[in-house]
Design a protein around this motif. Structure first.
Motif, PDB file in Angstrom:
ATOM      1  N   PHE A  50       1.017  -1.176  -0.016  1.00 44.05           N
ATOM      2  CA  PHE A  50      -0.199   0.112  -0.049  1.00 44.05           C
ATOM      3  C   PHE A  50       0.856   1.383  -0.211  1.00 44.05           C
ATOM      4  N   VAL A  51       0.622   2.151  -0.822  1.00 42.88           N
ATOM      5  CA  VAL A  51       1.328   3.364  -1.109  1.00 42.88           C
ATOM      6  C   VAL A  51       0.474   4.491  -1.146  1.00 42.88           C
ATOM      7  N   LEU A  52       0.939   5.959  -1.104  1.00 42.09           N
ATOM      8  CA  LEU A  52       0.157   6.997  -1.166  1.00 42.09           C
ATOM      9  C   LEU A  52      -0.063   7.147  -2.819  1.00 42.09           C
ATOM     10  N   PRO A  53      -1.175   7.531  -3.259  1.00 38.83           N
ATOM     11  CA  PRO A  53      -1.425   7.738  -4.525  1.00 38.83           C
ATOM     12  C   PRO A  53      -0.379   8.975  -5.175  1.00 38.83           C
ATOM     13  N   TYR A  88      10.987  15.969  -1.732  1.00 36.86           N
ATOM     14  CA  TYR A  88      11.858  15.024  -1.290  1.00 36.86           C
ATOM     15  C   TYR A  88      12.779  14.436  -2.559  1.00 36.86           C
ATOM     16  N   GLN A  89      13.721  13.846  -2.218  1.00 38.41           N
ATOM     17  CA  GLN A  89      14.563  13.242  -3.321  1.00 38.41           C
ATOM     18  C   GLN A  89      14.850  11.745  -3.077  1.00 38.41           C
ATOM     19  N   THR A  90      14.891  10.947  -4.140  1.00 41.42           N
ATOM     20  CA  THR A  90      15.073   9.525  -3.927  1.00 41.42           C
ATOM     21  C   THR A  90      15.748   8.739  -5.186  1.00 41.42           C
ATOM     22  N   SER A  91      16.359   7.743  -4.909  1.00 38.41           N
ATOM     23  CA  SER A  91      17.127   7.057  -6.006  1.00 38.41           C
ATOM     24  C   SER A  91      16.524   5.637  -5.923  1.00 38.41           C
ATOM     25  N   ALA A  92      15.415   5.140  -5.055  1.00 41.09           N
ATOM     26  CA  ALA A  92      15.303   3.809  -4.642  1.00 41.09           C
ATOM     27  C   ALA A  92      14.808   3.165  -6.054  1.00 41.09           C
ATOM     28  N   ALA A 135       8.233   4.014   2.997  1.00 45.02           N
ATOM     29  CA  ALA A 135       8.247   5.293   2.530  1.00 45.02           C
ATOM     30  C   ALA A 135       6.932   5.925   3.314  1.00 45.02           C
ATOM     31  N   THR A 136       5.901   5.336   2.776  1.00 47.94           N
ATOM     32  CA  THR A 136       4.656   5.952   3.108  1.00 47.94           C
ATOM     33  C   THR A 136       4.466   5.972   4.689  1.00 47.94           C
ATOM     34  N   ARG A 137       4.970   4.853   5.525  1.00 48.63           N
ATOM     35  CA  ARG A 137       4.921   4.868   6.887  1.00 48.63           C
ATOM     36  C   ARG A 137       5.993   6.174   7.270  1.00 48.63           C
ATOM     37  N   ARG A 138       7.011   6.582   6.695  1.00 47.20           N
ATOM     38  CA  ARG A 138       7.798   7.560   7.245  1.00 47.20           C
ATOM     39  C   ARG A 138       6.994   8.914   6.928  1.00 47.20           C
ATOM     40  N   ARG A 139       6.271   9.228   5.842  1.00 46.01           N
ATOM     41  CA  ARG A 139       5.405  10.125   5.671  1.00 46.01           C
ATOM     42  C   ARG A 139       4.343  10.464   6.553  1.00 46.01           C
ATOM     43  N   VAL A 140       3.641   9.392   6.931  1.00 46.24           N
ATOM     44  CA  VAL A 140       2.674   9.345   8.013  1.00 46.24           C
ATOM     45  C   VAL A 140       3.116   9.559   9.361  1.00 46.24           C
ATOM     46  N   ARG A 141       4.388   9.270   9.692  1.00 51.53           N
ATOM     47  CA  ARG A 141       5.162   9.737  10.757  1.00 51.53           C
ATOM     48  C   ARG A 141       5.435  10.951  10.918  1.00 51.53           C
ATOM     49  N   GLU A 142       5.926  11.598   9.774  1.00 48.35           N
ATOM     50  CA  GLU A 142       6.259  12.886   9.617  1.00 48.35           C
ATOM     51  C   GLU A 142       4.771  13.800   9.890  1.00 48.35           C
ATOM     52  N   TRP A 143       3.924  13.319   9.110  1.00 46.08           N
ATOM     53  CA  TRP A 143       2.666  14.100   9.439  1.00 46.08           C
ATOM     54  C   TRP A 143       2.119  14.141  10.941  1.00 46.08           C
ATOM     55  N   LEU A 144       2.122  12.816  11.448  1.00 50.69           N
ATOM     56  CA  LEU A 144       1.798  12.884  12.925  1.00 50.69           C
ATOM     57  C   LEU A 144       2.837  13.818  13.755  1.00 50.69           C
ATOM     58  N   ASP A 145       4.107  13.823  13.310  1.00 48.86           N
ATOM     59  CA  ASP A 145       5.002  14.628  14.138  1.00 48.86           C
ATOM     60  C   ASP A 145       4.803  16.073  13.682  1.00 48.86           C
ATOM     61  N   PRO A 148       9.392  17.538   9.866  1.00 44.88           N
ATOM     62  CA  PRO A 148       9.727  18.503   8.433  1.00 44.88           C
ATOM     63  C   PRO A 148       9.199  17.533   7.254  1.00 44.88           C
ATOM     64  N   PHE A 149       8.658  18.156   6.253  1.00 43.15           N
ATOM     65  CA  PHE A 149       8.404  17.643   4.858  1.00 43.15           C
ATOM     66  C   PHE A 149       9.313  18.041   3.828  1.00 43.15           C
ATOM     67  N   SER A 150      10.369  17.411   3.925  1.00 45.51           N
ATOM     68  CA  SER A 150      11.539  17.377   2.869  1.00 45.51           C
ATOM     69  C   SER A 150      12.581  16.418   3.211  1.00 45.51           C
ATOM     70  N   GLY A 151      13.688  16.184   2.186  1.00 48.77           N
ATOM     71  CA  GLY A 151      14.819  15.317   2.458  1.00 48.77           C
ATOM     72  C   GLY A 151      14.710  14.159   1.518  1.00 48.77           C
ATOM     73  N   ALA A 152      15.106  13.049   2.084  1.00 49.98           N
ATOM     74  CA  ALA A 152      14.979  11.834   1.442  1.00 49.98           C
ATOM     75  C   ALA A 152      13.658  11.176   1.697  1.00 49.98           C
ATOM     76  N   TRP A 153      13.205  10.651   0.469  1.00 53.27           N
ATOM     77  CA  TRP A 153      11.820   9.879   0.397  1.00 53.27           C
ATOM     78  C   TRP A 153      12.022   8.578   1.225  1.00 53.27           C
TER      79      TRP A 153
END
Length: 153
Positions: A50-53, A88-92, A135-145, A148-153
């Motif tokens: 499951f991911v963000l759309p 965000y930036q990624t090379s995943a 990655a989706t879990r990291r974005r949710v954790r950032e949202w809850l906290d 910040p909303f930037s950096g590595a995906w």
């Protein structure tokens, strides 16, 4: 149809990696009125997560327009109010990718085609499906906290 999507996605991913292209994409943290987060499972790529759309930004397309287009294409939501959260930036996936993250809310029902997106639903941020991507879990954790909303995906 799903085999063709999977083949096309795999071929595109390999070509972008070989050519070391820089790509631009969007992801959307879309919430319903009960503060549940929209997650999807794609019909191609890693179909078990499951991911963000979201998706790619077309040439000469603004990130906000791409986020709106992706929501309409993937889940049939055409009028969500969106705001930019960060970049965000990624090379995943073997490519250099810039991802613009957006936040929004909707009260529209979901409408998926069953090809590009095989499943979609709203989930409480504190109780995501076990198969949610890291990655989706990291974005949710950032949202809850609160960021910040930037950096590595």
């Amino acid at each position: 149809m799903n085999r063709l999507l999977q083949f096309g996605w795999s071929l595109r991913r390999r070509l972008i990696g070989l050519l070391r292209l820089h790509t631009r994409g969007v992801k959307v943290m879309l919430f319903n009125r009960r503060s549940e987060l929209l997650l999807i499972r794609n019909g191609y790529g890693d179909t078990g997560l499951f991911v963000l759309p979201g998706g790619g930004i077309a040439r000469r397309e603004e990130p906000l327009a791409a986020a709106r287009r992706e929501l309409a294409e993937e889940v049939g939501i055409a009028d969500a109010l969106l705001r930019h959260l960060g970049d965000y930036q990624t090379s995943a996936e073997g490519k250099r990718d810039h991802i613009a993250l957006f936040h929004g809310t909707t009260d529209q029902p979901l409408r998926i085609d069953g090809h590009e997106v095989s499943e979609a639903g709203f989930f409480p941020p504190g109780n995501l499906p076990q198969a949610t991507s890291p990655a989706t879990r990291r974005r949710v954790r950032e949202w809850l906290d609160g960021g910040p909303f930037s950096g590595a995906w």
